[in-house]
Scaffold this motif. Structure first.
Motif, short mmCIF file in Angstrom:
data_model
loop_
_atom_site.label_atom_id
_atom_site.label_comp_id
_atom_site.label_asym_id
_atom_site.label_seq_id
_atom_site.Cartn_x
_atom_site.Cartn_y
_atom_site.Cartn_z
N GLU A 7 0.83 -1.21 0.00
CA GLU A 7 0.00 0.00 0.00
C GLU A 7 0.86 1.26 0.00
O GLU A 7 0.50 2.27 -0.64
N LEU B 62 2.14 1.76 -3.57
CA LEU B 62 1.07 2.25 -4.43
C LEU B 62 0.70 3.70 -4.10
O LEU B 62 0.31 4.47 -4.97
N SER B 63 0.85 4.08 -2.83
CA SER B 63 0.52 5.45 -2.43
C SER B 63 1.48 6.46 -3.03
O SER B 63 1.13 7.63 -3.22
N ARG C 28 -11.92 3.10 1.03
CA ARG C 28 -11.25 1.80 1.14
C ARG C 28 -11.90 0.95 2.22
O ARG C 28 -11.95 -0.28 2.10
N SER D 225 -6.01 -0.87 -5.25
CA SER D 225 -5.21 -1.22 -4.08
C SER D 225 -5.85 -2.28 -3.20
O SER D 225 -5.14 -3.11 -2.61
N ASN E 16 -3.86 -0.44 5.00
CA ASN E 16 -4.30 0.73 4.24
C ASN E 16 -4.27 1.99 5.08
O ASN E 16 -3.79 3.04 4.64
#
Length: 334
Positions: A76, A79-80, A116, A213, A231
């Motif tokens: 995560e 990806l952030s 999310r 994600s 997350n």
């Protein structure tokens, strides 16, 4: 099977809300330009909090679940960083004043957490009742990886975003910002400011990233609690990380390629897991520890290779990548 008591959920959510509240108060009550020193301090703080949580969680519930948390957190977090790329594009496209960027980022983080959380509940329910969803999520990640690699040198077209275009049709928008206001009055009528459109754009991007994600982290663990915590702690540090690395983002020229490989790896992991469960136990599964090592190696190689590339050729700049070609490109091909 991970067993989490109601008290653990309450404490975890309470801590996350408290940390978000601090960010929200700072953003709304003391708008200011965030300097390098402040950004560094907050980034270190959030990373330490995430690591401490992981250690305590592993000591209470076992290091197998602890490894799943750390792997999910790293996925995560990586990806952030791509999410940050798009935030930079939004800030630049709409020329957001520096004193309001903190507010915009905090709003984006809160909205991303809400979206999310919803997707986590839906995803966990689907996986619990329909094992073939592992195959669906795996194929979705493989498709995303291919698209991201194909358009790795492009930027998403913010103005072409359906949500942004809808907001512009619904509300007249001023050309100038009016402090930190979302709406103001112009010639006697109520109109939206560019800051409102910025928040709409952030919301649309958050939705797209949540769709990618959540399946990715479910490829690491099927435990909803771990998915939520990975997350949440990855997103909490996003605001500070933006101000810390926005000058470095242009140098991560291979980041999109690296993320595409990571998503493809997790996609294969999900497909193999589906095959192992629904077809034959003889089909091998990818261990979580191996995934952790592979993801870390990919991120290190991507970072080092990017820095070497930009040092040798300073004219090269990174792109966040896109899941589809920009509209002007498709129009030219007709």
């Amino acid at each position: 099977m991970l067993e989490i008591s109601g008290l653990e959920w309450v404490i975890t959510i309470g801590v996350i809300i408290a940390l978000l509240a601090v960010d929200l108060v700072l953003a709304w009550w003391r708008p200011h330009r965030v300097g390098f020193g402040e950004a560094t301090a907050w980034s270190v703080f959030y990373i330490v909090i995430a690591l401490l949580f992981g250690v305590v969680f592993a000591m209470v519930h076992g290091w197998d679940f602890g490894t799943q948390y750390f792997t999910g957190y790293i996925v995560e977090k990586s990806l952030s960083v791509d999410n940050l790329f798009v935030f930079v594009i939004i800030m630049t496209t709409f020329a957001v004043p520096e004193e309001h960027q903190h507010k915009v980022l905090t709003f984006g983080i809160v909205l991303a957490l809400i979206m999310r959380a919803i997707f986590i509940v839906v995803g966990a329910t689907l996986l619990n009742y329909f094992s073939f969803m592992f195959l669906v999520f795996g194929l979705l990640l493989l498709w995303t990886a291919v698209q991201l690699y194909r358009h790795k040198d492009e930027e998403p077209d913010i103005e072409d975003n359906l949500i942004v275009k809808s907001a512009r049709r619904l509300f007249p928008v001023t050309e100038e910002y009016d402090g930190g206001k979302l709406f103001t009055r112009e010639n006697g009528r109520r109109v939206a400011t560019p800051l409102f459109i910025v928040l709409v754009a952030i919301g649309g991007i958050d939705l797209l990233f949540a769709l990618d994600s959540i399946p990715a982290v479910f490829g690491v663990t099927q435990e909803a609690y771990i998915v939520f915590c990975a997350n949440a702690f990855a997103l909490l540090g996003l605001r500070a990380l933006f101000f810390l690395v926005k000058g470095l983002l242009d140098r991560l020229v291979y980041l999109s390629t690296g993320l595409a490989i990571i998503l493809a790896w997790i996609g294969v992991k999900l497909v193999l897991h589906w095959g192992h469960v629904d077809i034959s136990p003889a089909i091998p599964e990818i261990p979580t520890m191996l995934s952790l090592v592979v993801i870390l190696v990919i991120l290190v190689v991507v970072t080092v290779a990017s820095l070497i590339k930009t040092r040798n050729d300073p004219s090269v700049t990174a792109k966040p990548g896109s899941l589809r070609a920009r509209k002007e490109h498709t129009d030219q091909g007709r």
